[in-house]
Design a protein around this motif. Sequence first.
Motif, short mmCIF file in Angstrom:
data_model
loop_
_atom_site.label_atom_id
_atom_site.label_comp_id
_atom_site.label_asym_id
_atom_site.label_seq_id
_atom_site.Cartn_x
_atom_site.Cartn_y
_atom_site.Cartn_z
N PHE A 82 26.43 85.80 54.04
CA PHE A 82 24.98 85.70 54.17
C PHE A 82 24.36 87.08 54.35
O PHE A 82 23.36 87.44 53.72
N VAL A 83 24.96 87.90 55.23
CA VAL A 83 24.45 89.24 55.49
C VAL A 83 24.54 90.09 54.22
O VAL A 83 23.62 90.86 53.90
N GLU A 84 25.62 89.97 53.49
CA GLU A 84 25.78 90.73 52.26
C GLU A 84 24.73 90.32 51.23
O GLU A 84 24.16 91.17 50.52
N PHE A 85 24.46 89.01 51.15
CA PHE A 85 23.44 88.53 50.23
C PHE A 85 22.06 89.07 50.61
O PHE A 85 21.30 89.54 49.76
N LEU A 86 21.74 89.02 51.91
CA LEU A 86 20.44 89.52 52.37
C LEU A 86 20.29 91.01 52.13
O LEU A 86 19.21 91.49 51.79
N THR A 87 21.38 91.75 52.28
CA THR A 87 21.34 93.19 52.02
C THR A 87 20.95 93.46 50.57
O THR A 87 20.09 94.31 50.29
N ASP A 88 21.57 92.72 49.64
CA ASP A 88 21.25 92.88 48.23
C ASP A 88 19.83 92.41 47.93
O ASP A 88 19.11 93.03 47.13
N GLU A 89 19.42 91.31 48.56
CA GLU A 89 18.08 90.76 48.32
C GLU A 89 17.00 91.74 48.78
O GLU A 89 16.00 91.97 48.09
N ILE A 90 17.19 92.32 49.95
CA ILE A 90 16.22 93.30 50.47
C ILE A 90 16.14 94.52 49.55
O ILE A 90 15.05 95.02 49.27
N LYS A 91 17.29 94.96 49.06
CA LYS A 91 17.31 96.10 48.15
C LYS A 91 16.53 95.80 46.88
O LYS A 91 15.75 96.64 46.40
N GLU A 92 16.72 94.61 46.31
CA GLU A 92 16.03 94.24 45.09
C GLU A 92 14.53 94.08 45.31
O GLU A 92 13.72 94.47 44.48
N GLU A 93 14.15 93.48 46.46
CA GLU A 93 12.73 93.30 46.74
C GLU A 93 12.03 94.64 46.92
O GLU A 93 10.90 94.82 46.47
N LYS A 94 12.68 95.58 47.57
CA LYS A 94 12.08 96.91 47.74
C LYS A 94 11.98 97.64 46.40
O LYS A 94 11.07 98.44 46.19
N LYS A 95 12.90 97.33 45.50
CA LYS A 95 12.88 97.98 44.19
C LYS A 95 11.67 97.54 43.37
O LYS A 95 11.08 98.35 42.63
N ILE A 96 11.27 96.26 43.50
CA ILE A 96 10.15 95.76 42.71
C ILE A 96 8.83 95.80 43.49
O ILE A 96 7.80 95.36 42.97
N GLN A 97 8.85 96.31 44.71
CA GLN A 97 7.63 96.38 45.52
C GLN A 97 6.64 97.37 44.91
O GLN A 97 6.94 98.55 44.74
N LYS A 98 5.44 96.90 44.59
CA LYS A 98 4.45 97.75 43.93
C LYS A 98 3.77 98.71 44.89
O LYS A 98 3.45 99.84 44.52
N HIS A 99 3.51 98.24 46.12
CA HIS A 99 2.75 99.06 47.07
C HIS A 99 3.59 99.29 48.32
O HIS A 99 3.93 98.35 49.02
N LYS A 100 3.90 100.55 48.58
CA LYS A 100 4.59 100.89 49.82
C LYS A 100 3.64 100.83 51.01
O LYS A 100 4.06 100.60 52.14
N SER A 101 2.36 101.05 50.75
CA SER A 101 1.32 100.87 51.77
C SER A 101 0.24 99.96 51.18
O SER A 101 0.10 99.86 49.95
N LEU A 102 -0.52 99.30 52.04
CA LEU A 102 -1.50 98.33 51.57
C LEU A 102 -2.63 99.01 50.81
O LEU A 102 -3.14 100.06 51.23
#
Length: 281
Positions: A82-102
Amino acid sequence: MFPLLRRMTRALGTAVAGLRVAAPAPPLRQLLQPAPRPSLRPFGLLSVSAGSPRRPGLLQPTGPCACGCGLGALHTEGDKAFVEFLTDEIKEEKKIQKHKSLPKMSGGWELELDGTEAKLVRKVAGEKITVTFNINNSIPPTLDMEQQPSEGQKGEEQEPELTSTPNFVVEVTKSDGKKALVLDCHYSEDEVGEEEEAESDIFSIKEVSFQATGESEWKDTNYTLNTDSLDWALYDHLMDFLADRGVDNTFADELVELSTALEHQEYITFLEDLKSFIKSQ
């Protein structure tokens, strides 16, 4: 790589909850409260029925963890995966995040945040305009069950853009400050992001009422005007009233961008908190 956690939960939530447009409008004081989500997994999967043999040590460690941490905490291979999956998921979400600040709102709006609830405040010629919205349950359905990608299709080709379109409430208070005109606004889902009809409104007014200022909760006993059967001339004047105070299509577009960025930011924070919780002793 399309984030599996968001895709599966929201696709399943869509099948159960149905279209958001069909839901009746709630009382004004409940507008910003998130609707309850149906349970996608029955509770009590780890419970043991009466009379059945109990497996010793299933939920309680019998001694120090085998990983060598020296603690008597529950560690399982499932937790590790589960932790390994979440680590990968967080990495992918940050990769596609358009705005680092609002992103900022034009028009002199000041942003106030309280968890998932946001307020935009603007003062014009003795009037105070406050727009309040909550990002919880603000992402409309993106995939019908019949349109889900087949196993042979690539995830990149089927990746939808998640857009947050929350209901928002506009409060207009005059200089005397005795009462506020409250307008409950919803996005028109068929027109969000569409540019074909530039003259059409991308949001609509659902309910209008007067509420006393300084009250912690709005009163359901105050008369509430539902616009479904309202004369169109009166409705147009209400929309012009909002536009004159900076709440127009431009504002609505910028609010979608702000809400989407805030929702994605909170989602990543939730995944990080979940990962920390699974790892905690």
